[in-house]
Design a protein around this motif. Structure first.
Motif, mmCIF file in Angstrom:
data_model
loop_
_atom_site.group_PDB
_atom_site.id
_atom_site.type_symbol
_atom_site.label_atom_id
_atom_site.label_comp_id
_atom_site.label_asym_id
_atom_site.label_seq_id
_atom_site.Cartn_x
_atom_site.Cartn_y
_atom_site.Cartn_z
ATOM 1 N N ARG A 59 -36.021 -25.854 22.034
ATOM 2 C CA ARG A 59 -36.124 -25.136 20.601
ATOM 3 C C ARG A 59 -34.992 -25.323 20.003
ATOM 4 N N ASN A 60 -33.759 -24.985 20.253
ATOM 5 C CA ASN A 60 -32.717 -25.139 19.822
ATOM 6 C C ASN A 60 -32.500 -26.501 19.066
ATOM 7 N N ARG A 61 -32.690 -27.259 19.985
ATOM 8 C CA ARG A 61 -32.428 -28.810 19.676
ATOM 9 C C ARG A 61 -33.434 -29.452 18.714
ATOM 10 N N MET A 62 -34.597 -28.817 18.660
ATOM 11 C CA MET A 62 -35.645 -29.268 17.942
ATOM 12 C C MET A 62 -35.831 -28.519 16.603
ATOM 13 N N ALA A 63 -35.145 -27.639 16.468
ATOM 14 C CA ALA A 63 -35.243 -26.591 15.090
ATOM 15 C C ALA A 63 -34.517 -27.363 14.000
ATOM 16 N N GLU A 96 -43.381 -29.411 23.841
ATOM 17 C CA GLU A 96 -43.847 -28.748 22.541
ATOM 18 C C GLU A 96 -44.633 -29.471 21.684
ATOM 19 N N THR A 97 -44.713 -30.872 21.750
ATOM 20 C CA THR A 97 -45.505 -31.690 21.187
ATOM 21 C C THR A 97 -47.167 -31.402 21.539
ATOM 22 N N THR A 98 -47.143 -31.699 22.689
ATOM 23 C CA THR A 98 -48.674 -31.248 23.236
ATOM 24 C C THR A 98 -49.230 -29.638 23.045
ATOM 25 N N ALA A 99 -48.080 -28.950 23.281
ATOM 26 C CA ALA A 99 -48.779 -27.432 22.985
ATOM 27 C C ALA A 99 -48.964 -27.313 21.534
ATOM 28 N N ASN A 100 -48.076 -28.010 20.610
ATOM 29 C CA ASN A 100 -48.362 -27.610 19.190
ATOM 30 C C ASN A 100 -49.968 -28.496 18.786
ATOM 31 N N TYR A 129 -47.190 -20.935 10.375
ATOM 32 C CA TYR A 129 -46.792 -22.207 10.760
ATOM 33 C C TYR A 129 -45.300 -22.385 11.142
ATOM 34 N N LYS A 130 -44.965 -23.461 12.006
ATOM 35 C CA LYS A 130 -43.363 -23.705 12.272
ATOM 36 C C LYS A 130 -42.867 -24.497 11.327
ATOM 37 N N GLU A 131 -42.464 -24.110 10.258
ATOM 38 C CA GLU A 131 -42.011 -24.816 9.070
ATOM 39 C C GLU A 131 -40.764 -25.600 9.334
ATOM 40 N N ASN A 132 -39.787 -24.742 10.310
ATOM 41 C CA ASN A 132 -38.541 -25.090 10.514
ATOM 42 C C ASN A 132 -38.377 -25.994 11.660
ATOM 43 N N THR A 152 -38.893 -30.012 13.811
ATOM 44 C CA THR A 152 -39.345 -31.313 13.689
ATOM 45 C C THR A 152 -40.781 -31.435 14.083
ATOM 46 N N VAL A 153 -41.290 -30.611 14.808
ATOM 47 C CA VAL A 153 -42.589 -30.903 15.388
ATOM 48 C C VAL A 153 -43.221 -29.585 14.797
ATOM 49 N N TYR A 154 -44.407 -29.996 14.142
ATOM 50 C CA TYR A 154 -45.101 -28.835 13.320
ATOM 51 C C TYR A 154 -46.141 -28.215 14.306
ATOM 52 N N GLY A 155 -46.567 -26.852 13.995
ATOM 53 C CA GLY A 155 -47.079 -26.352 14.834
ATOM 54 C C GLY A 155 -47.324 -24.815 14.466
ATOM 55 N N LEU A 156 -48.506 -24.078 15.101
ATOM 56 C CA LEU A 156 -48.849 -22.855 14.954
ATOM 57 C C LEU A 156 -47.772 -21.952 15.552
ATOM 58 N N LYS A 157 -47.333 -20.760 14.816
ATOM 59 C CA LYS A 157 -46.413 -19.853 15.788
ATOM 60 C C LYS A 157 -47.277 -19.358 16.670
#
Lengths: 65, 412
Positions: B174-178, B253-257, B396-399, B401-406
């Motif tokens: 998560r740290n690396r993708m935020a 995280e991609t598949t999760a989102n 939504y995870k606006e911050n 690189t992979v968009y998703g629902l919190k």
């Protein structure tokens, strides 16, 4: 319809195997495209076209004889 | 639209909060213009933004477009993303011919038929997550209960990483993708993740070097890379470590989102749910539409042009940075009728959700399989599944690189 594959371009996405499994496969040892049926039957035509469109590296070609 | 969107706003553009599932208004505003929009980044650098289907496809398949993050003008969407891209050379930032050599060490592990063999294991994992969600009582957060653990379990199993280590691995990922972590935190997380996999490879190499231990055939990807690639000297341990870092990050995280969004679509649009749940075939077709409509890799792919060229009527010069917007291509009105409508009956393929060209997602057959299994089963197991909060209150995870629902609070 004849099919040609350019295996040197292949990145093993597997789309062709999923979309037209009787025409394409992936090598056991490397995951690279294997042409199972170079002259697919007419009922495979559309699936092969989908595979051509979906291949990310244009490694599949159709030749209409 | 009430007012014209601000085209001088720095990229990435913000989405309109009233329609968080549609692309930022600037994209629709400019996509029919001649040429391409030039955007300004966090550091003042400029980059071209390709948003049309044809242009994205052209860029991602051109031999004159590089992914090398060392190149000047390699565009990044934030300071942390720049640090991430430059701190380690990964398969994402390699060009041919080296890219192909690396990729081919992994292609068989993600081959379509090999992934289908994982079906029983994925179904079992999913059923136990459903059980736990049910036992935990309602309402439940579907993201936390199912959408995130499923791909995390699967990628752990595939790599041979103990699932009990997931919390640390997920935090580093998560740290690396935020977009908003500091470059120091990005580098620290990358270092710790690297050390983690280095230890794992060291153990496997020791195990497989010692014939007296009789370890048998390698059963997971880390063991296989140790035996077939590192020990014979085809790749270094560092190479293998970097590959596994990327596979872990990209694999959960991609598949999760995508799961969270897909379920949101079906819970909020009953007619789409009815259409999708007709048969296994309609589920498959609907999953492709979910991938198109909710393109979670929504901000880029970053590239650098290496030769003057014209794309979409725009002259771009050698040395220019370019973003090929996968989410833009997937909503291109020239390519899809009514692109902002979620319609599980449409033929969405070939879409660009997994990218295009030599860097297209290696795990796409696995991601598809996980999504198919989930949507085949979730309403069989929870026929009355529904949102536990109003759709408007979702965050939504606006911050990232992979968009998703919190979160996705559900009840049943």
């Amino acid at each position: 319809m004849r099919v040609i594959v350019h295996s040197e371009k292949c990145i093993g996405s597997g789309r062709c195997t999923e979309l037209a499994g009787s025409v394409f496969d992936q090598g056991e040892d490397d995951g690279i495209v294997v042409l199972v049926s170079p002259k697919p039957s007419d009922d495979q035509r559309e699936a092969v076209r989908d595979a051509v469109q979906s291949c990310p590296v244009s490694a599949i070609e159709i030749v209409e004889d | 639209m009430a007012s014209k969107p601000d085209l001088n706003a720095p990229y990435p553009y913000a989405r309109d909060k009233r329609c968080p599932l549609d692309l930022p208004p600037q994209i629709a505003e400019t996509r029919n213009d001649d040429g391409m929009q030039q955007v300004t980044l966090w550091n003042g650098n400029k980059a071209w933004l390709a948003t049309r289907w044809e242009d994205v496809r052209t860029i991602l398949s051109s031999p004159d477009i590089s992914s090398d993050a060392e190149k000047a003008n390699y565009p990044a969407v934030s300071a942390s993303r720049s640090a991430q891209a430059k701190s380690y050379k990964t398969i994402f930032t390699m060009d041919p011919p080296v890219h192909g050599q690396y990729r081919r060490t992994l292609t068989k592990d993600f081959a379509f038929k090999r992934m289908q063999e994982l079906r029983p294991m994925i179904e079992e994992a999913l059923n136990s997550l459903y059980d736990q969600m049910e036992q935990g009582g309602k309402p439940a957060d579907f993201v936390e209960a199912v959408a995130l653990p499923l791909p995390s379990l699967v990628v752990s199993m595939l790599l041979g990483v103990p699932y009990s280590d997931r919390e640390a691995l997920q935090e580093w990922s998560r740290n690396r993708m935020a977009l908003d972590t500091s470059p120091e935190v990005v580098q620290d997380s990358a270092k710790k993740m690297g050390e983690y996999f280095d230890r794992l490879f060291a153990e496997k190499e020791a195990l497989y070097s010692d014939k007296s231990k009789n370890p048998g055939d390698p059963a997971d990807l880390v063991s296989r890379l140790a035996v077939e690639q590192i020990l014979p000297g085809h790749i270094t341990r560092l190479d293998a470590v970097l590959m596994c870092n990327i596979l872990y990050i990209a694999g959960h995280e991609t598949t999760a989102n995508q799961i969270g969004f897909g379920l949101l679509g079906l819970l909020t649009k009953p007619e789409q749910k009815a259409n999708m749940l007709q048969s296994d075939e309609s589920v498959k077709n609907g999953v492709e539409e979910m991938l198109r409509y909710y393109s979670v890799v929504h901000l880029h792919s970053p590239r650098v042009c290496t030769k003057d060229m014209i794309v979409g009527g725009q002259e771009i010069k050698a040395g220019d940075g370019v973003f090929a917007l996968l989410s833009g291509a997937n909503r291109d009105p020239k390519h899809y009728d009514d692109p902002d409508a979620f319609d599980v009956t449409r033929n969405a393929i070939p879409h660009m959700a997994f990218g295009f060209g030599i860097h297209q997602c290696i795990g796409q057959s696995l991601a598809r399989l996980e999504l198919q299994i989930l949507f085949e089963s979730v309403f069989k197991r929870f026929p009355n599944l529904k949102l536990a909060v109003p759709e408007e209150s979702l965050e939504y995870k606006e911050n990232a690189t992979v968009y998703g629902l919190k979160t996705l609070p559900v009840t049943w």
